[in-house]
Motif scaffolding. Structure first.
Motif: not given
Length: 443
Positions: A98-105, A133-147, A160-166
């Protein structure tokens, strides 16, 4: 309801998946998640590397050694680009990463912002899962799917996650997906097994070419080989699956292999390929019948024309064949090449014991062999060193890792780092590119 930072939710989920460390480097587009990792440092260690390629190669090595997912992370732009070599190594050797990759804001995406590149397009070829991920609400489900997809497809997942979402508060406690994954049970058809038994019964000079797919089936491999009186040749990635000095083992094949292995392969009247996609066609004979066992049906017949393909797990398939066949009596072919292999070992030992100045590779391997512990992990780099380790360093029960299909230089040290984290109590000889630096060390 107590709201949490989305980055906190993600670190908790990583822990729930059994992940206890992440390789990476801090930077502008990943720093929010770094802050969340810092709060979990007792349970979820952040292993700071000095180059993102090392992090990706270490994650791939960890997955190869343990079967567990390796995790790396990077910033956007240059950091993400540096991941690519290690991720392609994982793809080529079918290691879950799994690669978690930051993106610009988020508001800057698409504006040609500083260090912004099209990450989705760049990772498209290397990844089995590649989403932003386009929104923070997507992140947990996307993480499960990725793994899950990394595990199921034995490949690379990129999130890929824009840093502001974290940093945003996660407000929705319900998740659309669950954790965990389920392996399908694959077993050959009775018709295919019957055809394979018929070929095996009629063969007078069978030979086995086994790859990393037999890593968890060494006992079944040996029992099957003894049953059909066949010598075993191992691919590079399968080195150490059975001891190099085992009476059934003819060593490796191809440019790095042994002469007995080559001659036995060319002399055989039946090839049994098990858990391998051996790529060197020039080292395989023409017009010889073949059986192939692989849990990926699409691999059957891909690299060599086979008469019978057995789509199934190597461990279960070999056990079934052994149990449902009469044991062969004629072991003349096996005995012939056991004798040739004994002569080969004698010649190698004589070469390794030569006293030369300057010292040559065989002598270095001989001295390493004297101090190598039985449960050591051998992290081998790529180049001439690969030939030296393969040919002159016999393994008994040690683990062996290398960049196999991609064969990228520089993988030895990241492999040793990963091995130290996977097995902190085991001593790690590092077989590096510099021939005279091969000595036992702990990191």
């Amino acid at each position: 309801m107590l709201e949490k930072r989305t980055g906190t939710v993600m670190t908790e989920m990583l822990l729930e998946w059994g992940i206890n460390h992440v390789y990476g480097m801090p930077g502008d587009s990943i720093n929010e998640l770094i802050d969340d990792l810092r709060k979990q440092e007792e349970n979820l260690k952040f292993i700071q590397v000095r180059h993102e390629e090392v992090g990706a190669l270490a994650a791939a090595s960890y997955a190869k050694l343990t079967g567990k997912i390796g995790v790396c992370m990077s910033i956007a732009g240059p950091g993400a680009i540096h991941l690519m070599n290690g991720l392609y190594d994982a793809k080529a050797d079918r290691a879950p990463v799994l690669a978690i990759v930051g993106q610009v804001q988020s508001e800057e995406i698409g504006t040609d912002a500083f260090q912004e590149i099209n990450l989705e397009r760049m990772f498209d070829d290397v990844a089995v899962f590649n989403k932003r991920a386009a929104t923070e609400a997507q992140l947990p489900d996307l993480l499960n799917q990725a793994i899950r997809e990394a595990y199921v497809n034995k490949g690379v997942s990129v999130l890929i996650v824009p840093d502001d979402l974290f940093a945003k508060k996660f407000k929705n406690e319900s998740r659309l997906t669950s954790q965990g994954y389920y392996r399908p049970e694959v077993f050959p058809s009775e018709k295919s097994l019957k055809e394979a038994r018929s070929l095996l019964d009629g063969a007078k000079k069978p030979i086995i070419l086994a790859g990393k797919g037999v890593k968890n089936a060494s006992e079944e491999l040996v029992s099957f080989a003894e049953h059909i009186k066949a010598p075993i040749i191992l691919s590079l990635l399968a080195k150490g699956v059975i001891p190099d000095q085992h009476p059934l083992c003819l060593g490796q094949h191809g440019q790095i292999g042994t002469k007995p292995a080559y001659h036995a392969m060319m002399d055989a009247d039946l090839i049994v390929l098990i858990g391998t996609q051996f790529p060197y066609r020039d080292f395989l004979p023409d017009g010889v019948r073949a059986i192939q066992i692989d849990n990926k049906p699409e691999h059957l017949g891909k690299m060599y024309p086979v008469e019978v393909g057995l789509a199934g797990d190597a461990k279960e398939t070999l056990a079934y064949l052994t149990a449902h066949m009469s044991e062969k009596k004629d072991d003349s072919f096996l005995k012939e090449y056991q004798g040739k292999m004994k002569e080969w070992h004698t010649k190698l030992l004589e070469e390794k014991k030569l006293e030369q100045n300057p010292m040559h590779a065989p002598q270095v391997m001989y001295h390493l062999e004297q101090v190598m512990e039985k449960n050591a992990v051998i992290s081998c780099d790529v180049g001439n060193v690969t030939v030296w380790v393969t040919r002159f360093l016999p393994l008994l029960q040690q683990d062996f890792i290398i960049s196999g299909w991609l064969a990228t230089m520089g993988s030895g040290l990241p492999g040793a780092i990963a091995a130290q984290l996977a097995y902190p109590d085991r001593r790690l000889p590092y077989a590096g590119m510099e021939a005279l630096l091969w000595y036992p060390r702990t990191l």
